[in-house]
Enzyme design. Structure first.
Site, PDB file in Angstrom:
ATOM      1  N   LEU A  59     -13.072   3.780  -4.652  1.00  0.00           N
ATOM      2  CA  LEU A  59     -12.053   4.471  -5.446  1.00  0.00           C
ATOM      3  C   LEU A  59     -10.890   3.551  -5.788  1.00  0.00           C
ATOM      4  CD1 LEU A  59     -11.043   7.127  -6.694  1.00  0.00           C
ATOM      5  CD2 LEU A  59      -9.949   7.636  -4.487  1.00  0.00           C
ATOM      6  N   ASP A  60     -10.645   3.376  -7.095  1.00  0.00           N
ATOM      7  CA  ASP A  60      -9.509   2.603  -7.613  1.00  0.00           C
ATOM      8  C   ASP A  60      -9.504   1.160  -7.126  1.00  0.00           C
ATOM      9  OD1 ASP A  60      -8.583   4.836  -8.995  1.00  0.00           O
ATOM     10  OD2 ASP A  60      -7.359   5.512  -7.322  1.00  0.00           O
ATOM     11  N   GLU A  61     -10.681   0.612  -6.838  1.00  0.00           N
ATOM     12  CA  GLU A  61     -10.747  -0.763  -6.344  1.00  0.00           C
ATOM     13  C   GLU A  61     -11.677  -1.639  -7.177  1.00  0.00           C
ATOM     14  OE1 GLU A  61     -11.417  -1.154  -2.161  1.00  0.00           O
ATOM     15  OE2 GLU A  61      -9.946   0.383  -1.628  1.00  0.00           O
TER      16      GLU A  61
END
Length: 300
Positions: free
Chosen positions: A243-245
């Site tokens: 997530l969001d990486e």
């Protein structure tokens, strides 16, 4: 599609129909540029733009982006690909070659906040985004009137924890029908399933309302306000199952101070989000990005 946009895209295709882009990453060694240049010269091609980067001249990695014009009528993208394969094999290259006029086809996913969607539609209408926006999908109906005013098909597909897999199957059927190759999340407030993400590697672009890795997840502006930040940022990145990486494409910031409320931070942040996402999408459409591991090389 809006007739004026269609005319712009057709004119662009006509002007660029004999141009191509070549992206390459490989272990660095002598002779790479010479081999590429010699091949293109033999094929009657003229290089009109070249950008390259090496992580380390001795034993590092080499990245290059080339734009060239095909001058011989018998030479095609297909014949170039076939002829280039032995060179790619010799240098252990990862590479992609495509015609400039072969425009990418986009699907946009959005929820209730429309500022990023509006920015992309404005940029597309003004001719700054060379792409076909094939459809917009939303889990709400707020964007319907806006999207259809541009002559773009709009699909309402409710999505939540209970029906997420079913909703994604419906989305994927639409992507297949419209031959979509790029998916842009313009504040689409749903977590994508691992199966969905895996089906479109390096093809999903997201905008995150935070200067990652700070304040990942939900309500970043509220958390930034309570932390007393002095800079508000936004990050556009490719989506992975972390997530969001995913690999970061573009980021930007604006300064704030103690007088700004949470509402002020959101307004400032939305302005940054719009510009950051538009740049990231533009660079993706122009084949300016090479992904290596969890980083990007952006020839902007």
């Amino acid at each position: 599609m809006n007739p004026s946009v269609a005319n712009q895209l057709n004119q662009y295709r006509d002007e660029r129909k004999k141009q191509a882009r070549l992206l390459i990453s490989c272990p660095d060694q002598t002779g790479i540029v010479a081999a590429i240049s010699h091949f293109l010269n033999e094929q009657g091609c003229n290089i009109i733009e070249s950008s390259q980067y090496s992580t380390n001249p001795t034993g590092g990695l080499f990245f290059i982006r080339l734009v060239f014009e095909i001058l011989e009528p018998q030479v095609t993208i297909s014949t170039l690909k076939n002829g280039f394969q032995p060179i790619a094999d010799n240098f252990a290259m990862k590479w992609d070659l495509r015609g400039v006029s072969d425009l990418k086809k986009i699907a946009i996913l959005v929820s209730k906040e429309l500022h990023c969607l509006q920015e992309l539609l404005w940029e597309w209408e003004s001719g700054h985004l060379k792409t076909e926006i094939k459809l917009v999908i939303s889990n709400h109906q707020d964007a319907k009137e806006l999207v259809e005013s541009y002559g773009i098909p709009f699909f309402w597909i409710p999505s939540n924890k209970e029906n997420r897999s079913e909703a994604e199957r419906e989305q994927q059927n639409l992507f297949k029908k419209y031959q979509v190759d790029t998916i842009v999340l313009t504040r689409y407030m749903q977590i994508l399933t691992p199966d969905f993400v895996s089906a479109y590697p390096n093809q999903i672009i997201n905008i995150h309302h935070s200067f990652l890795p700070a304040f990942i997840g939900a309500k970043p502006y509220e958390r930034a306000f309570h932390r007393g930040v002095k800079l508000i940022g936004a990050t556009s990145h490719y989506v992975t199952n972390d997530l969001d990486e995913g690999p970061i494409i573009e980021q930007d910031i604006m300064r704030v101070d103690h007088r700004d409320t949470i509402t002020d931070l959101k307004k400032i942040g939305q302005s940054v989000e719009r510009s950051v996402l538009a740049r990231a999408v533009k660079w993706h459409l122009e084949d300016r990005i090479i992904i290596h591991e969890n980083k990007t090389i952006v020839f902007n």
